[in-house]
Design a protein around this motif. Structure first.
Motif, PDB file in Angstrom:
ATOM      1  N   GLU A  55       0.809  -1.047  -0.006  1.00 21.52           N
ATOM      2  CA  GLU A  55       0.121   0.155   0.137  1.00 21.52           C
ATOM      3  C   GLU A  55       0.862   1.287  -0.099  1.00 21.52           C
ATOM      4  O   GLU A  55       0.472   2.235  -0.723  1.00 21.52           O
ATOM      5  N   LYS A 592      -1.272  -2.499  -8.573  1.00 18.80           N
ATOM      6  CA  LYS A 592      -2.578  -1.973  -7.981  1.00 18.80           C
ATOM      7  C   LYS A 592      -3.697  -3.003  -8.253  1.00 18.80           C
ATOM      8  O   LYS A 592      -4.233  -3.524  -7.476  1.00 18.80           O
ATOM      9  N   ASN A 593      -3.450  -3.646  -9.448  1.00 15.18           N
ATOM     10  CA  ASN A 593      -4.172  -4.852  -9.892  1.00 15.18           C
ATOM     11  C   ASN A 593      -4.178  -6.128  -8.724  1.00 15.18           C
ATOM     12  O   ASN A 593      -4.812  -6.627  -8.473  1.00 15.18           O
ATOM     13  N   SER A 595      -2.516  -5.738  -5.766  1.00 15.33           N
ATOM     14  CA  SER A 595      -3.306  -5.443  -4.592  1.00 15.33           C
ATOM     15  C   SER A 595      -4.441  -5.753  -4.204  1.00 15.33           C
ATOM     16  O   SER A 595      -5.112  -6.101  -3.145  1.00 15.33           O
ATOM     17  N   ARG A 596      -5.605  -5.797  -5.160  1.00 14.70           N
ATOM     18  CA  ARG A 596      -6.793  -5.512  -5.131  1.00 14.70           C
ATOM     19  C   ARG A 596      -7.410  -7.155  -4.637  1.00 14.70           C
ATOM     20  O   ARG A 596      -8.155  -7.172  -3.989  1.00 14.70           O
ATOM     21  N   HIS A 597      -6.286  -8.282  -4.810  1.00 17.27           N
ATOM     22  CA  HIS A 597      -6.524  -9.420  -4.357  1.00 17.27           C
ATOM     23  C   HIS A 597      -5.897  -9.844  -3.042  1.00 17.27           C
ATOM     24  O   HIS A 597      -5.938 -10.972  -2.579  1.00 17.27           O
ATOM     25  N   PRO A 600      -7.140  -5.466   0.333  1.00 21.06           N
ATOM     26  CA  PRO A 600      -8.563  -5.119   0.981  1.00 21.06           C
ATOM     27  C   PRO A 600      -9.048  -5.633   1.967  1.00 21.06           C
ATOM     28  O   PRO A 600      -8.920  -7.171   2.056  1.00 21.06           O
ATOM     29  N   THR A 618     -10.093 -12.010  -0.446  1.00 22.87           N
ATOM     30  CA  THR A 618      -8.642 -11.337  -0.360  1.00 22.87           C
ATOM     31  C   THR A 618      -8.007 -12.016   0.521  1.00 22.87           C
ATOM     32  O   THR A 618      -8.451 -12.629   1.610  1.00 22.87           O
TER      33      THR A 618
END
Length: 865
Positions: A55, A592-593, A595-597, A600, A618
């Motif tokens: 992050e 970024k993509n 990190s979405r998995h 969050p 996630t």
């Protein structure tokens, strides 16, 4: 009474008393479970740290590459997998359903990271006569644009051919270089210039020492032969980089790769390898890191064009590069080839042309051009020559200036974006286009009425002269850069001062606060990159090195072409936050993509109906679920096995909430047989510190709630009945400590509020940490968000590192000595009690200020004991 007890005993079955061997077996079993639990907690801590790093990379503007993304994804995956494994050990396989969720999430991440390069094109060399802009993926944007100008705009360009991306990939594959390059990149310390410098030198040598595959050698030499046949004579070539991603609207790569001029047939293959190796020059690697390009996505194409006999040359901008409001055409020109303009090594003439019909020259600035760069085909060399008497004359006449301006407007109209065009004028007066790319323009602030205001008359001015190569204001200590080795010593935040605006200095732009050069103009490669990076740059300042003193602080006002002694605050209010060059870059987008998995957190309330394995979307969800269930499994062990010494004990203390304590190892002074434990029997360092903060100041009760606050509570309870304190679940309003002498974990539910805390505190400083997570509240989202920001400010003042995701607060501090960590835990204990229900008053500034002052004063008292 005895007779009554005996009578009752006949009808009430008695529990079997365990034998000593049974008790010992349970102790061994608990010891094994405790070991698994410790490993689970360790993996949880590591996973959360990695998520925080990911992050931070997305928000900080810090540089990172694919090595960071792959390493972070692998590490978090390994730790989450270990957590699942240990939870199933604790629960005898009760949560095997988590494995399917883990596999699904992992599959999504791998799909984003594994991007195989498909070689759709197999042509190794292609004539420029066949090249158009649609072929950028095969020949690079630089040569694709040149082919487009030649074949569709029908403008004059040199003849030539392109050695394609397929050729580069063949060279890398046949020499087994990909794995070797990746290994050196991943092992290099890219945060320090020394590591970068060493890596670049080693990879460049790998490429230079490699052999050109026979099929590629044959294709290149066949193209040279064909070009000689078309021109009817022996030729000299200019070999120019045309890497994928170069010369695009998003990234120029200006001057980051090599061009080699005046190359004969016998030297073409060696020159080709030198240009391939220039992909790993220190400035090129720095640029890719800053702009977020994956190394494996950049294939190096090479344009081979016939040398132009240039009487004059330079760069034309179809618009003002430092002011989007100015549509004038700017022409920079020198005698000889345009190299002196683009590398900033010589002063150049400037002609500004109004594009309004009829076009006219509105400004001419003729400089003293004492030297020119020329190449001699017969000798096969290029060198700097003195210009003599022509040095003070204009390098272009009026007709040539206007013709260049017409060409610039024509090319801009065709591409529909402003253009940065390299050109030459031959002895017969023709104007071949050598290169054209989208112009990198600086946007002017909407509220800017015109010229930026200067500093007050009292500011200590050092000098006021030069050219605005890149607008803005910066300050820092002067650092002179004279040779390549100076790159290694350049301190972050310094003002780069040098004689020539050479492209190699671009590798320092991510660390420089401003740039000052004695030579060069705004048409050079370094100026281009400075504008991309948003670094203020003042070029063409005669005697700058003598006027400034090494390591003295100066403020550079590039807008007004002025440099001041010291830090001028009135000017620095104009300085903008440095551009996050990684933002929306290819590598940034991948992180970024991915990190979405991973990052969050969706599972928050352990009593909610959807708090189950199937709801984990996630890796963070899995860690939250596993942590919660692991604590419960440890608490349930003693009850399920009627094993009193390892059952959770209720804390005997005069507080209204229920506090339960599970002794994992050595958290009690002695084993407690009954249901309750008193504070005097607890020896857990972190728990006692937290508790001291919790009870240090009596709670005054909830703040007064206004009508809106009461309505928000009612609405929130209606929308999510599981949150209502009156609806008790098995675990609602219970607060769980899991402790040993140096460890404490807390899982807390107080009404609408959820909190978790973990701490390890001992004399081993490097292992000490405290992490804290907080979410919830009965108020609306806006007030809850204001409350976590309120808590964040308090924690940051007390040395915590804090992140906020929506209304979820995550704080951490680590690596401090024991006494310091104990004080942080007291602060958390105090806040756990005294920030309850503060969300209800967060829309009232007077109440917020009251509680901020009260908390500050209370914390001073708590820390003083």
């Amino acid at each position: 009474m005895r007779r009554i007890r005996r009578l009752l005993s006949r009808f009430i079955p008695q529990k079997n008393k365990m034998s000593p061997s049974d008790v010992e077996a349970l102790r061994i079993s608990f010891k094994e479970r405790y070991h698994a639990f410790k490993l689970l907690l360790s993996s949880n801590t590591k996973a959360l740290e990695i998520m925080a790093d990911m992050e931070r990379m997305l928000t900080s503007g810090h540089l990172f590459g694919m090595a960071f993304i792959r390493a972070s994804s692998t590490a978090v995956s390994v730790n989450v997998f270990n957590m699942i494994k240990k939870l199933n050990t604790l629960s005898n396989g009760k949560y095997n359903a988590l494995n399917a969720r883990f596999d699904f999430i992992q599959e999504q991440i791998v799909g984003l990271l594994v991007k195989e390069k498909s070689l759709k094109e197999h042509i190794l060399a292609i004539s420029l006569d066949s090249v158009t802009k649609e072929m950028a993926h095969s020949v690079g944007s630089k040569m694709a644009n040149l082919g487009e100008i030649r074949n569709r705009l029908n403008l004059i360009t040199p003849k030539g051919f392109v050695i394609t991306a397929a050729a580069h990939d063949l060279f890398i594959t046949e020499n087994d270089l990909r794995a070797e390059i990746d290994m050196r990149r991943q092992s290099a310390d890219l945060d320090h210039i020394e590591g970068l410098y060493d890596m670049c030198a080693r990879i460049q040598q790998l490429i230079i020492r490699s052999e050109i595959p026979a099929t590629l050698r044959k294709a290149i030499m066949a193209a040279v032969t064909q070009l000689e046949a078309e021109t009817g004579s022996k030729i000299k070539l200019a070999l120019r980089s045309s890497a994928l991603g170069e010369d695009t609207r998003e990234s120029s790569f200006a001057g980051q790769y090599r061009s080699i001029l005046n190359i004969g047939r016998d030297s073409v293959l060696d020159a080709y390898k030198e240009i391939l190796a220039s992909k790993y020059s220190i400035q090129a690697v720095s640029y890719r890191l800053n702009r977020g390009f994956r190394d494996e996505d950049i294939s190096m194409c090479v344009g081979c064009v016939v040398m132009v006999d240039a009487a004059a040359g330079g760069v034309v901008y179809s618009r003002n590069p430092v002011d989007t409001k100015d549509d004038s055409v700017f022409i920079n020109a020198v005698w000889g080839l345009p190299k002196s303009v683009v590398d900033g090594s010589e002063p150049c003439d400037l002609f500004v042309v109004s594009r309004k019909k009829p076009m006219k020259i509105i400004q001419s600035d003729i400089r003293s051009k004492q030297r020119k760069f020329v190449c001699f085909p017969e000798e096969g060399v290029c060198r700097i020559e003195l210009t003599g008497a022509e040095g003070n004359k204009p390098s272009l006449n009026e007709k040539q200036v206007l013709e260049l301006a017409e060409l610039a407007v024509k090319i801009e109209k065709y591409y529909e974006v402003p253009q940065d065009i390299e050109w030459a004028v031959t002895p017969d007066g023709s104007i071949p286009i050598l290169q054209s790319r989208p112009l990198q323009q600086m946007r002017v602030k909407k509220d800017d009425p015109g010229r930026m205001p200067k500093a007050s008359g009292h500011a200590p001015l050092i000098f006021e002269k030069g050219i605005t190569a890149s607008p803005g204001v910066g300050f820092g200590k002067v650092f002179f850069v004279k040779k390549s080795m100076d790159l290694l010593d350049f301190p972050k935040g310094s003002v780069l001062v040098t004689k020539q605006a050479l492209p190699v200095w671009a590798s320092l732009l991510n660390r420089a606060s401003a740039v000052i050069t004695e030579q060069g103009g705004f048409a050079g490669h370094l100026a281009n990159v400075a504008r991309e990076f948003g670094v203020p740059a003042l070029f063409g300042v005669p005697g700058a090195v003598d006027l400034l003193k090494h390591k003295t602080t100066v403020t550079v006002d590039a807008d007004n072409m002025a440099v001041y002694d010291g830090k001028i605050e009135s000017l620095l209010v104009r300085s903008e936050t440095k551009i996050n060059l990684m933002l929306d870059s290819p590598i940034y987008t991948i992180l970024k993509n991915v990190s979405r998995h991973i990052v969050p957190l969706n599972l928050l309330d352990p009593d909610a109906i959807d708090f189950r394995p199937g709801s984990c979307s996630t890796f963070h969800d899995i860690t939250r679920f596993v942590h919660e269930k692991a604590v419960r499994e440890m608490f349930n062990f003693g009850k399920e096995h009627d094993f009193a010494e390892r059952s959770g004990k209720q804390l005997y203390y005069h507080v209204p909430m229920q506090w339960w304590v599970l002794n994992l190892d050595d958290g009690f002074f002695r084993e407690i047989k009954g249901r309750y434990v008193k504070l005097k029997n607890i020896c857990s360092i972190p728990m006692l510190a937290f508790w001291k903060g919790y009870v240090a100041v009596p709670w005054e009760g909830p703040p007064a709630i206004d009508g809106k606050g009461l309505l928000s509570v009612m609405f929130r309870s209606t929308m999510n009945p599981a949150l209502t304190p009156g609806l008790k679940s098995k675990y609602a309003d219970r607060n769980y400590f899991t402790i040993s002498k140096n460890y404490c974990g807390l899982s807390s539910r107080l009404g609408y509020h959820f909190a978790t805390m973990e701490a390890l505190v001992s004399d081993r400083v490097s292992e000490n940490y405290v992490s804290f997570q907080f979410k919830g509240g009965a108020a609306d989202y806006d007030r809850r968000l204001k409350r976590v920001r309120f808590i964040r400010d308090i924690l940051e003042e007390n040395h915590f590192r804090v992140e906020i995701r929506e209304d979820n607060l995550i704080a951490r501090v680590e690596g401090y000595e024991k006494d310091f960590m104990i004080e942080r835990l007291k602060i958390l204990g105090y806040l756990a009690l005294h920030t309850r229900q503060l969300d209800m008053v967060m829309s009232n500034p007077a109440s917020v200020n009251h509680y901020r002052l009260k908390i500050q004063n209370d914390l001073l008292a708590v820390l003083k004991g």
